[in-house]
Design a protein around this motif. Structure first.
Motif, PDB file in Angstrom:
ATOM      1  N   THR A  87      40.421  47.491  45.228  1.00 36.05           N
ATOM      2  CA  THR A  87      39.728  48.092  46.410  1.00 36.05           C
ATOM      3  C   THR A  87      40.262  46.886  47.469  1.00 36.05           C
ATOM      4  OG1 THR A  87      37.693  47.237  46.439  1.00 36.05           O
ATOM      5  CG2 THR A  87      38.001  49.508  45.489  1.00 36.05           C
ATOM      6  N   PRO A  88      40.423  47.255  48.652  1.00 38.22           N
ATOM      7  CA  PRO A  88      40.572  46.166  49.658  1.00 38.22           C
ATOM      8  C   PRO A  88      39.593  45.165  49.738  1.00 38.22           C
ATOM      9  CG  PRO A  88      41.130  48.336  50.493  1.00 38.22           C
ATOM     10  CD  PRO A  88      40.363  48.531  49.440  1.00 38.22           C
ATOM     11  N   ASP A  89      38.189  45.664  49.638  1.00 39.45           N
ATOM     12  CA  ASP A  89      37.183  44.552  49.523  1.00 39.45           C
ATOM     13  C   ASP A  89      37.194  43.690  48.494  1.00 39.45           C
ATOM     14  OD1 ASP A  89      35.896  45.972  51.815  1.00 39.45           O
ATOM     15  OD2 ASP A  89      34.735  47.147  50.541  1.00 39.45           O
ATOM     16  N   ASP A  90      37.800  43.957  47.294  1.00 42.96           N
ATOM     17  CA  ASP A  90      37.864  43.080  46.106  1.00 42.96           C
ATOM     18  C   ASP A  90      38.929  42.132  46.549  1.00 42.96           C
ATOM     19  OD1 ASP A  90      36.118  44.526  44.664  1.00 42.96           O
ATOM     20  OD2 ASP A  90      37.705  45.777  43.601  1.00 42.96           O
ATOM     21  N   LEU A  91      40.021  42.878  47.006  1.00 36.93           N
ATOM     22  CA  LEU A  91      41.145  41.685  47.534  1.00 36.93           C
ATOM     23  C   LEU A  91      40.685  40.460  48.440  1.00 36.93           C
ATOM     24  CD1 LEU A  91      44.065  44.068  47.805  1.00 36.93           C
ATOM     25  CD2 LEU A  91      43.706  42.720  45.814  1.00 36.93           C
ATOM     26  N   LEU A  92      39.891  40.917  49.465  1.00 35.95           N
ATOM     27  CA  LEU A  92      39.417  40.101  50.399  1.00 35.95           C
ATOM     28  C   LEU A  92      38.633  39.120  49.597  1.00 35.95           C
ATOM     29  CD1 LEU A  92      38.469  42.191  53.426  1.00 35.95           C
ATOM     30  CD2 LEU A  92      40.256  40.823  53.165  1.00 35.95           C
ATOM     31  N   ALA A  93      37.770  39.551  48.893  1.00 37.46           N
ATOM     32  CA  ALA A  93      36.883  38.650  48.200  1.00 37.46           C
ATOM     33  C   ALA A  93      37.535  37.600  47.437  1.00 37.46           C
ATOM     34  CB  ALA A  93      35.822  39.540  47.118  1.00 37.46           C
ATOM     35  N   LYS A  94      38.457  37.980  46.607  1.00 36.89           N
ATOM     36  CA  LYS A  94      39.412  37.274  45.876  1.00 36.89           C
ATOM     37  C   LYS A  94      40.226  36.269  46.560  1.00 36.89           C
ATOM     38  CE  LYS A  94      43.076  37.083  42.730  1.00 36.89           C
ATOM     39  NZ  LYS A  94      44.430  37.601  42.282  1.00 36.89           N
ATOM     40  N   ASP A  95      40.664  36.573  47.967  1.00 41.55           N
ATOM     41  CA  ASP A  95      41.428  35.539  48.807  1.00 41.55           C
ATOM     42  C   ASP A  95      40.244  34.541  49.460  1.00 41.55           C
ATOM     43  OD1 ASP A  95      43.739  36.802  48.541  1.00 41.55           O
ATOM     44  OD2 ASP A  95      43.534  38.194  50.250  1.00 41.55           O
ATOM     45  N   ALA A  96      39.149  35.168  49.701  1.00 33.67           N
ATOM     46  CA  ALA A  96      37.993  34.245  50.211  1.00 33.67           C
ATOM     47  C   ALA A  96      37.687  33.176  49.171  1.00 33.67           C
ATOM     48  CB  ALA A  96      36.866  34.951  50.562  1.00 33.67           C
ATOM     49  N   LYS A  97      37.583  33.744  47.837  1.00 30.00           N
ATOM     50  CA  LYS A  97      37.386  32.743  46.555  1.00 30.00           C
ATOM     51  C   LYS A  97      38.378  31.549  46.435  1.00 30.00           C
ATOM     52  CE  LYS A  97      37.182  33.615  42.030  1.00 30.00           C
ATOM     53  NZ  LYS A  97      36.824  34.193  40.785  1.00 30.00           N
ATOM     54  N   ASP A  98      39.794  32.046  46.586  1.00 31.10           N
ATOM     55  CA  ASP A  98      40.676  31.319  46.132  1.00 31.10           C
ATOM     56  C   ASP A  98      41.019  30.333  47.362  1.00 31.10           C
ATOM     57  OD1 ASP A  98      41.305  32.548  43.838  1.00 31.10           O
ATOM     58  OD2 ASP A  98      42.982  33.889  44.615  1.00 31.10           O
ATOM     59  N   ALA A  99      40.549  30.678  48.531  1.00 34.79           N
ATOM     60  CA  ALA A  99      40.647  29.728  49.738  1.00 34.79           C
ATOM     61  C   ALA A  99      39.563  28.537  49.696  1.00 34.79           C
ATOM     62  CB  ALA A  99      40.564  30.336  51.029  1.00 34.79           C
TER      63      ALA A  99
END
Length: 99
Positions: A87-99
């Motif tokens: 889901t888009p929320d999962d992708l945003l959470a992953k991007d936030a975690k990687d940053a």
């Protein structure tokens, strides 16, 4: 606004297709089925000399059937429990975690 929504829904559909296409269960199941067919054919056409080497057990036939069963299990598992696209929320959470 409508054009943007159409573009987003198109990208989500492509993401779901890619997630299903590269599911590891499809690759493993397909390989086991193909190799299982090959080994089963080799076992079905085994000569008496081949059977004598294996002490009377048609190891190719039994191994091929086991590989077929395992491959069909993986493909059945894929059919019964398909992969859900992220889901888009999962992708945003992953991007936030990687940053």
């Amino acid at each position: 606004m409508s054009e943007l929504q159409n573009e987003v829904s198109d990208l989500e559909r492509k993401s779901a297709t890619a997630a299903r296409l590269f599911d590891i269960r499809r690759i493993i199941g397909g390989l086991f089925v193909v190799y299982g067919v090959i080994v089963t054919i080799a076992g079905a056409t085994a000569s008496d000399a081949d059977l004598k080497k294996a002490q009377g057990i048609n190891i190719n036939l039994w191994t091929g059937l086991a590989m077929l069963a395992l491959g069909l299990f993986f493909l059945g598992w894929l059919k019964l429990r398909p992969t859900a696209p992220p889901t888009p929320d999962d992708l945003l959470a992953k991007d936030a975690k990687d940053a």
